[in-house]
Design a protein around this motif. Structure first.
Motif, short mmCIF file in Angstrom:
data_model
loop_
_atom_site.label_atom_id
_atom_site.label_comp_id
_atom_site.label_asym_id
_atom_site.label_seq_id
_atom_site.Cartn_x
_atom_site.Cartn_y
_atom_site.Cartn_z
N ASN A 191 17.18 -57.56 29.73
CA ASN A 191 15.92 -57.78 30.44
C ASN A 191 15.90 -59.22 30.94
O ASN A 191 15.97 -60.17 30.17
N TRP A 192 15.82 -59.37 32.28
CA TRP A 192 15.78 -60.69 32.91
C TRP A 192 14.47 -60.87 33.69
O TRP A 192 14.39 -61.72 34.56
N SER A 193 13.46 -60.06 33.37
CA SER A 193 12.25 -60.05 34.21
C SER A 193 11.29 -61.18 33.88
O SER A 193 10.43 -61.52 34.67
N ALA A 248 16.65 -47.94 13.80
CA ALA A 248 15.92 -47.18 14.83
C ALA A 248 16.71 -45.95 15.27
O ALA A 248 16.52 -45.47 16.40
N GLN A 249 17.62 -45.47 14.39
CA GLN A 249 18.42 -44.29 14.74
C GLN A 249 19.22 -44.51 16.02
O GLN A 249 19.34 -43.62 16.85
N PHE A 250 19.74 -45.74 16.18
CA PHE A 250 20.64 -46.09 17.28
C PHE A 250 19.97 -46.01 18.66
O PHE A 250 20.60 -45.68 19.65
N ARG A 251 18.69 -46.36 18.66
CA ARG A 251 18.01 -46.57 19.95
C ARG A 251 18.18 -48.05 20.30
O ARG A 251 18.20 -48.91 19.41
N PRO A 252 18.29 -48.38 21.62
CA PRO A 252 18.62 -49.77 21.98
C PRO A 252 17.55 -50.77 21.55
O PRO A 252 16.36 -50.48 21.57
N VAL A 253 18.02 -51.94 21.16
CA VAL A 253 17.14 -53.04 20.75
C VAL A 253 16.71 -53.79 22.01
O VAL A 253 17.52 -54.11 22.88
N LYS A 254 15.41 -54.10 22.10
CA LYS A 254 14.89 -54.84 23.25
C LYS A 254 14.60 -56.27 22.80
O LYS A 254 13.88 -56.43 21.84
N TYR A 255 15.15 -57.32 23.41
CA TYR A 255 15.92 -57.36 24.66
C TYR A 255 17.07 -58.33 24.50
O TYR A 255 17.02 -59.21 23.63
N GLY A 256 18.07 -58.22 25.38
CA GLY A 256 19.19 -59.16 25.38
C GLY A 256 19.37 -59.81 26.74
O GLY A 256 18.95 -59.27 27.76
N GLN A 257 19.99 -60.99 26.74
CA GLN A 257 20.54 -61.60 27.96
C GLN A 257 21.97 -61.99 27.63
O GLN A 257 22.45 -61.75 26.53
N CYS A 258 22.68 -62.59 28.59
CA CYS A 258 24.15 -62.68 28.47
C CYS A 258 24.64 -63.29 27.15
O CYS A 258 25.58 -62.80 26.55
N TRP A 259 23.96 -64.36 26.67
CA TRP A 259 24.48 -65.00 25.45
C TRP A 259 24.26 -64.12 24.23
O TRP A 259 25.02 -64.18 23.27
#
Length: 697
Positions: free
Chosen positions: A239-241, A266-277
């Motif tokens: 997320n870069w918003s 979370a049963q392998f649901r994506p974690v919010k949020y990441g950026q490049c580092w």
């Protein structure tokens, strides 16, 4: 005499994991490295084992693949296949009756979770005993493993170390920020193995996937795709918003364990949020846990070349405002990892560091992943080499064409061949300093001629000038006959302070000139073109023949303060000088970051920190803002603190906060205590850290 009868079987977890350098890795299984023998003890009743009367056969199972390994009395462990040899022991008439077997896996074994069984075949009966599970990892200590790394110091740094530094900001005002890789935290290795199991490759064809897992090139490609969530049940959503509601602001993560555990819970649901580092740091954790030497790399002024023409176009209007007219962009910094492995698929000369990038930018063979691209192939411009070499080559080498336009008409253009890939850096092994590795990616002539001062250096920060003129056929011209302009920051900018800079204008002509000066400052995300102007200045300048004038400007703090907490305040600053008579225009521009103030972390007796002995650290911060600040202070340290210490704090203007934190080290070696303070007003994230050498008792 009664018959030989197996009573219990012991996988000798502590002894084997110490020999295999996997001690400290937490798993529900015994953790071993491939290409190395491990000892299994068989306790029995009755008469001693007689190979003429019974056979001992280990069965080693990985998914649908299984191999039978008979125990032989004599011989050496095999380098190419599983083998089991009886260890010679002097019988102890009074001690427990036990056999020791040395089991070896080949250095090319697939990594994964294996199930072990022992079959005892006698003339009249067959008995099978379950031994439990082992997790088999790559082995950088084994000369025949394709991830073998010669130096013990480098193996310690790139496989065993769980502390890191991520470099951000800009080459002239670099920020180093602590990261805890956490590969020794409880349950993390099992989660990393789960990553392989949930990959689309494993789900589609388990047998082929397990066979391919012998190859670190394949493993790197799978992990690069699984760290982002774009095509699969991957770990992180990007997320870069600037709006991080419904998740966590990427600037607030400080270690990989929180992210990986959150994903698993979370049963392998994506974690919010990441950026490049964040993508890169999590990938580094997974690769180190799997036994593949890995380091985190920052490329400053990283080109994202969407059309593959190796040129990034940047557009400005005649007032010095940068325009969003191109899909191409230059990220102020971009972070990826390098992993160490052999590349037999590329022929001779490409072994060593390989770029892997988990940040979802472009697809590689249909999935968001990137690499492994041999650093040597990038250096040699071998753009046909697998995988994704052209994309990474452009990230460090693209040209920048800057164009001033007015009413869709081009007023002037110039090319800069030095800006992209200005500095490529990583953490220096065994220390918390930066190591410049630019020369591993590009030759001297491709490099920036002069480096800006180190992060934190006092005094003037010289900003590289780039002039724009009417272009000629070669794309570059000799020095302007008319006007030259450059920008100069007077000190490294810090959040809460005004930004002071000079505009320096030189008249190279023998006649006086009337000029118009347009200065424009825009807020910027590190990964894309700037947004609206937050400050500007326009005035007329009279300049005498052959004169140089210096005009000082200050941008007040309240002009650039952002709404959302970030640790990367980026500014695009540009000046356009217009010669009223000739209509010639000259531009100088620079992008820079505004650093957050740092937290100080001190340890009471830092040279006598001993395992299992209580200690006290103190986190200190002086509020230099003109207003009271409040926020959340978090202190964490893998192997030092069981749980993070968290506290809400408010500090008055000019007041100094001191907060003690009690901790008891649970692991020996180099450890890091890191602190972060997320302020709500002004919205910013502050970091501090202290490395500690914990001594064994």
């Amino acid at each position: 005499m009664d018959k030989f009868k197996v009573r219990t079987i012991d996988l000798q977890q502590v002894q084997n994991q110490t020999h295999h350098k996997t001690d400290g890795l937490s798993s529900s299984t015994v953790v071993l490295r491939r290409g190395q023998a491990f000892t299994v003890t068989i306790n029995y009743d009755g008469r001693p084992f007689d190979p003429l009367k019974e056979k001992l056969i280990f069965q080693i199972v990985l998914g649908p693949v299984s191999v039978e390994v008979p125990v032989s009395r004599l011989g050496q462990p095999s380098l190419t296949q599983w083998s089991a040899v009886l260890e010679r022991r002097l019988p102890n008439p009074t001690g427990p009756r036990a056999l020791s077997v040395s089991l070896s896996s080949p250095a090319s074994a697939s990594i994964g979770v294996y199930t072990l069984q022992l079959r005892v075949e006698a003339r009249l009966n067959v008995k099978t005993h379950s031994l439990g599970q082992i997790t088999l990892l790559c082995n950088p200590w084994c000369q025949t493993d394709s991830v073998f790394l010669q130096s013990e110091d480098l193996r310690t740094e790139y496989v065993r170390s769980d502390i890191g530094l991520l470099f951000k900001g800009s080459p002239g005002n670099m920020v180093s920020r602590p990261w805890s890789f956490d590969q020794f935290e409880k349950g993390i290795l099992d989660i990393c193995m789960k990553l392989l199991q949930l990959s689309p490759q494993h789900q589609a064809d388990m047998r082929t996937d397990l066979q391919n897992r012998s190859n670190p090139v394949y493993i790197g490609r799978v992990i690069s795709a699984m760290v982002n969530s774009n095509d699969d049940k991957g770990v992180l959503m990007g997320n870069w918003s600037g709006d991080y509601s419904g998740g966590i602001n990427p600037s607030q993560w400080s270690g990989s364990a929180d992210i990986l555990k959150k994903w698993a819970e979370a049963q392998f649901r994506p974690v919010k949020y990441g950026q490049c580092w964040v993508f890169a740091a999590v990938m580094c954790t997974v690769m180190r846990a799997l036994g593949i030497p890995t380091r985190v790399i920052t490329n400053f002024n990283s080109a994202h070349d969407t059309d593959g023409n190796m040129v990034i176009e940047e557009y400005y209007n005649e007032m010095g405002k940068k325009l969003s007219m191109s899909k191409d962009s230059i990220w102020n910094f971009h972070v990826w990892v390098e992993s160490w492995m052999k590349r037999p698929d590329l022929g001779q000369g490409y072994d060593g560091w390989q770029v892997l990038d988990a940040t979802p930018q472009e697809k590689s063979a249909g999935m968001f992943r990137c690499g492994p691209a041999a650093v040597k192939a990038i250096y040699q411009k071998k753009v046909e080499a697998q995988y994704d070499v052209p994309f990474i080559f452009a990230e460090v080498n693209a040209d920048v064409r800057t164009i001033i336009i007015k009413d869709k008409k081009v007023l002037s253009t110039s090319i800069d061949k030095k800006r992209v890939g200005a500095l490529i850096s990583t953490k220096r092994p065994g220390s918390m300093l930066m190591q410049d590795i630019t020369s591993e990616y590009k030759t001297e002539k491709d490099k920036l001629p002069s480096r800006a001062p180190d992060a934190g250096a006092a005094g003037t920060v010289a900003i590289s000038r780039h002039h724009l003129r009417e272009d000629d056929s070669a794309g570059e011209r000799e020095a302007s006959k008319g006007i030259e302009v450059s920008l100069q920051l007077l000190k490294a900018p810090v959040v809460g302070e005004n930004i002071s800079f000079n505009v320096i204008i030189t008249n190279n002509m023998a006649a006086p000139k009337l000029l118009k000066k347009h200065v424009n400052a825009q807020n910027k995300e590190y990964n894309r073109n700037p947004t609206g102007t937050f400050w500007e200045a326009h005035d007329d300048v009279k300049i005498a023949p052959n004169e140089t004038v210096t005009i000082k400007h200050e941008i007040p703090f309240n002009a650039y303060m952002l709404k959302e907490a970030v640790e990367d305040y980026m500014v695009n600053l540009a000046v356009v000088i217009e010669d009223v008579e000739s209509q010639e225009r000259v531009l100088a521009s620079e992008e820079f970051n505004i650093r957050s103030p740092a937290l100080s972390v001190q340890i009471q007796n830092e040279f006598s920190v001993v395992i299992n002995t209580p200690q006290v650290a103190t986190v200190t911060f002086t509020n230099l803002f003109n207003v009271a600040v409040s926020g959340e202070l978090t202190v964490s340290g893998s192997g030092l603190l069981e749980e993070k210490a968290q506290m809400t704090i408010t500090i008055q203007p000019r007041e100094t906060m001191k907060r003690p934190v009690n901790f008891t080290p649970k692991m020996a070696g180099a450890k890091m205590l890191s602190a972060s303070l997320v302020l709500t007003n002004p919205p910013t994230v502050l970091h501090g850290f202290k490395t500690i050498n914990v001594q064994a008792s």
